[in-house]
Scaffold this motif. Structure first.
Motif, PDB file in Angstrom:
ATOM      1  N   ASP A  27     -81.489  32.591 -35.294  1.00 45.51           N
ATOM      2  CA  ASP A  27     -80.943  31.400 -34.654  1.00 45.51           C
ATOM      3  C   ASP A  27     -80.246  31.683 -33.334  1.00 45.51           C
ATOM      4  N   ASP A  28     -79.602  32.846 -33.207  1.00 46.67           N
ATOM      5  CA  ASP A  28     -78.828  33.096 -31.987  1.00 46.67           C
ATOM      6  C   ASP A  28     -79.135  34.428 -31.308  1.00 46.67           C
ATOM      7  N   THR A  29     -80.198  35.099 -31.742  1.00 44.37           N
ATOM      8  CA  THR A  29     -80.530  36.412 -31.168  1.00 44.37           C
ATOM      9  C   THR A  29     -82.037  36.511 -30.928  1.00 44.37           C
ATOM     10  N   ARG A  30     -82.390  37.094 -29.809  1.00 46.01           N
ATOM     11  CA  ARG A  30     -83.799  37.384 -29.504  1.00 46.01           C
ATOM     12  C   ARG A  30     -83.909  38.846 -29.096  1.00 46.01           C
ATOM     13  N   ILE A  31     -84.830  39.546 -29.702  1.00 42.11           N
ATOM     14  CA  ILE A  31     -85.109  40.934 -29.323  1.00 42.11           C
ATOM     15  C   ILE A  31     -86.579  41.042 -28.943  1.00 42.11           C
ATOM     16  N   TYR A  32     -86.844  41.273 -27.668  1.00 44.25           N
ATOM     17  CA  TYR A  32     -88.204  41.506 -27.197  1.00 44.25           C
ATOM     18  C   TYR A  32     -88.557  42.967 -27.423  1.00 44.25           C
ATOM     19  N   LEU A  33     -89.737  43.218 -27.940  1.00 45.50           N
ATOM     20  CA  LEU A  33     -90.230  44.572 -28.197  1.00 45.50           C
ATOM     21  C   LEU A  33     -91.399  44.838 -27.258  1.00 45.50           C
ATOM     22  N   LEU A  34     -91.153  45.615 -26.232  1.00 46.32           N
ATOM     23  CA  LEU A  34     -92.174  45.902 -25.223  1.00 46.32           C
ATOM     24  C   LEU A  34     -92.685  47.324 -25.388  1.00 46.32           C
ATOM     25  N   GLY A  35     -94.003  47.471 -25.522  1.00 50.64           N
ATOM     26  CA  GLY A  35     -94.611  48.792 -25.569  1.00 50.64           C
ATOM     27  C   GLY A  35     -94.745  49.359 -24.171  1.00 50.64           C
ATOM     28  N   THR A  36     -94.287  50.598 -23.974  1.00 50.14           N
ATOM     29  CA  THR A  36     -94.254  51.181 -22.633  1.00 50.14           C
ATOM     30  C   THR A  36     -95.218  52.349 -22.501  1.00 50.14           C
ATOM     31  N   MET A  37     -95.470  52.701 -21.257  1.00 50.79           N
ATOM     32  CA  MET A  37     -96.072  53.979 -20.888  1.00 50.79           C
ATOM     33  C   MET A  37     -95.020  54.702 -20.063  1.00 50.79           C
ATOM     34  N   HIS A  38     -94.687  55.931 -20.455  1.00 52.93           N
ATOM     35  CA  HIS A  38     -93.623  56.670 -19.772  1.00 52.93           C
ATOM     36  C   HIS A  38     -94.031  57.084 -18.362  1.00 52.93           C
ATOM     37  N   ALA A  39     -95.324  57.178 -18.100  1.00 52.36           N
ATOM     38  CA  ALA A  39     -95.828  57.508 -16.765  1.00 52.36           C
ATOM     39  C   ALA A  39     -97.082  56.677 -16.527  1.00 52.36           C
ATOM     40  N   LEU A  40     -97.260  56.222 -15.284  1.00 46.24           N
ATOM     41  CA  LEU A  40     -98.372  55.338 -14.940  1.00 46.24           C
ATOM     42  C   LEU A  40     -98.932  55.693 -13.560  1.00 46.24           C
ATOM     43  N   ALA A 240     -82.859  47.361 -34.920  1.00 46.71           N
ATOM     44  CA  ALA A 240     -83.162  45.996 -34.492  1.00 46.71           C
ATOM     45  C   ALA A 240     -82.666  44.973 -35.514  1.00 46.71           C
ATOM     46  N   LYS A 241     -82.859  45.264 -36.791  1.00 46.81           N
ATOM     47  CA  LYS A 241     -82.399  44.345 -37.830  1.00 46.81           C
ATOM     48  C   LYS A 241     -80.880  44.181 -37.768  1.00 46.81           C
ATOM     49  N   LYS A 242     -80.172  45.286 -37.565  1.00 46.28           N
ATOM     50  CA  LYS A 242     -78.718  45.227 -37.448  1.00 46.28           C
ATOM     51  C   LYS A 242     -78.302  44.467 -36.195  1.00 46.28           C
ATOM     52  N   ARG A 243     -79.032  44.668 -35.115  1.00 41.94           N
ATOM     53  CA  ARG A 243     -78.686  44.009 -33.840  1.00 41.94           C
ATOM     54  C   ARG A 243     -78.819  42.498 -33.934  1.00 41.94           C
ATOM     55  N   LEU A 244     -79.647  42.002 -34.822  1.00 39.65           N
ATOM     56  CA  LEU A 244     -79.798  40.564 -34.998  1.00 39.65           C
ATOM     57  C   LEU A 244     -78.513  39.901 -35.489  1.00 39.65           C
ATOM     58  N   GLU A 245     -77.574  40.695 -35.960  1.00 34.02           N
ATOM     59  CA  GLU A 245     -76.299  40.145 -36.418  1.00 34.02           C
ATOM     60  C   GLU A 245     -75.406  39.735 -35.250  1.00 34.02           C
ATOM     61  N   GLN A 246     -75.746  40.182 -34.022  1.00 31.91           N
ATOM     62  CA  GLN A 246     -74.986  39.816 -32.836  1.00 31.91           C
ATOM     63  C   GLN A 246     -75.801  38.845 -31.997  1.00 31.91           C
ATOM     64  N   PRO A 247     -75.189  37.838 -31.423  1.00 32.40           N
ATOM     65  CA  PRO A 247     -75.940  36.908 -30.571  1.00 32.40           C
ATOM     66  C   PRO A 247     -76.326  37.556 -29.246  1.00 32.40           C
ATOM     67  N   GLY A 248     -77.344  37.006 -28.610  1.00 29.64           N
ATOM     68  CA  GLY A 248     -77.760  37.476 -27.296  1.00 29.64           C
ATOM     69  C   GLY A 248     -79.247  37.763 -27.236  1.00 29.64           C
TER      70      GLY A 248
END
Length: 280
Positions: A27-40, A240-248
């Motif tokens: 309800d009050d938290t969004r966590i975007y999960l972006l897959g990265t490449m360390h070098a491009l 990430a699951k724990k972070r959902l306890e904080q808004p933002g």
């Protein structure tokens, strides 16, 4: 995989990429999960679309290694990598593996591998492959994101320290380290092509192809997969699951291989009953 693939790529034409990204939210938290490449390759354009929206809306950035830890990673490597006593590569590798190792070494400066642990030689080989594939860490996703969040005066955190990350390799048993080294050496002749395939799959957001490439590499050494992929994904999912306890709103950007498959972070979070959706 570790954030130590340091390449100095040559100039490349502009490339359009649309990497996969997920969102886990309550309800009050969004966590975007972006897959990265360390070098491009230089000129890769990946930070538009939904990724641009995530960058703008995020209150903080979470990476595998925050900038301060990445800055000391080289020193940590130099401390952990040396062997107690040198061991010739001819005593570690033979046949196709030794030929492949020497061929990759001959493409640049000597690895001086006799003085390093097996895992450290694998890291040095990975750096050389990145260089030969014309990849640049300064154009990698983490570097660009760090610059953007610093410019916006937004905090940047990390999931690991450089010491913790490299100790994952340092503490692998001798047989597993040797298996990793042997496979890397045997496959070194195809490594640049494999990196290109991985980069192309990432650019398309093709998670099935990403999973195939990652699995082909790490499944050959199951003990390494558990330590380097699965166990870390489990810890990061718990974070990430724990972070959902904080808004933002958080942008969590980690190596793309950690977000695909049944033991990827999105799948683990979904298995916990959390709402996870792919947004790009």
């Amino acid at each position: 995989m570790p954030c130590l693939l340091m390449g100095c790529g040559t100039a490349e034409p502009e490339r359009q990429a649309r990497p996969a990204m997920w969102l886990v939210a309550d309800d009050d938290t969004r966590i975007y999960l972006l897959g990265t490449m360390h070098a491009l390759p230089r000129g890769t354009d990946w930070d538009d679309g939904e990724v641009a929206n995530a960058i703008r809306s995020a209150d903080e950035l979470i990476l595998e290694l925050p900038p301060a830890e990445l800055a000391v990673a080289g020193d940590v490597f130099q401390r952990l990598a040396p062997r107690d006593a040198p061991l010739a590569m001819e005593a570690r590798l033979s046949g196709k593996a030794l030929i492949g190792y020497r061929a990759l070494e001959a493409s640049g400066r000597s690895f001086s591998g006799d003085g390093f642990d097996d895992w450290a030689v694998v890291v040095l080989m990975g750096r050389r492959v990145a260089e030969n594939a014309a990849l640049s860490s300064s154009d990698g996703v983490e570097t660009i994101l760090s610059d953007k969040f610093k410019a916006a005066d937004k905090p940047i955190g990390g999931l690991e320290t450089a010491e913790e990350q490299l100790m994952l390799f340092e503490t692998l048993d001798a047989a597993t380290q040797r298996a990793l080294l042997t496979r890397a050496a045997e496959e070194s002749g195809e490594a640049v092509k494999d990196v290109a395939a991985l980069t192309a799959a990432w650019s398309r957001g093709d998670v099935a192809a990403l999973e195939n490439v990652v699995n082909e590499d790490v499944d050959a050494v199951p003990a390494a997969r558990k330590a380097i992929i699965t166990d870390r994904n489990r810890r990061w999912s718990a974070w990430a699951k724990k972070r959902l306890e904080q808004p933002g709103t958080v942008l969590m950007a980690v190596g793309a291989g950690h977000l695909v498959g049944t033991d990827g972070v999105p799948a683990m979070l979904g298995a916990e009953g959390l709402k996870v959706s792919r947004v790009q």
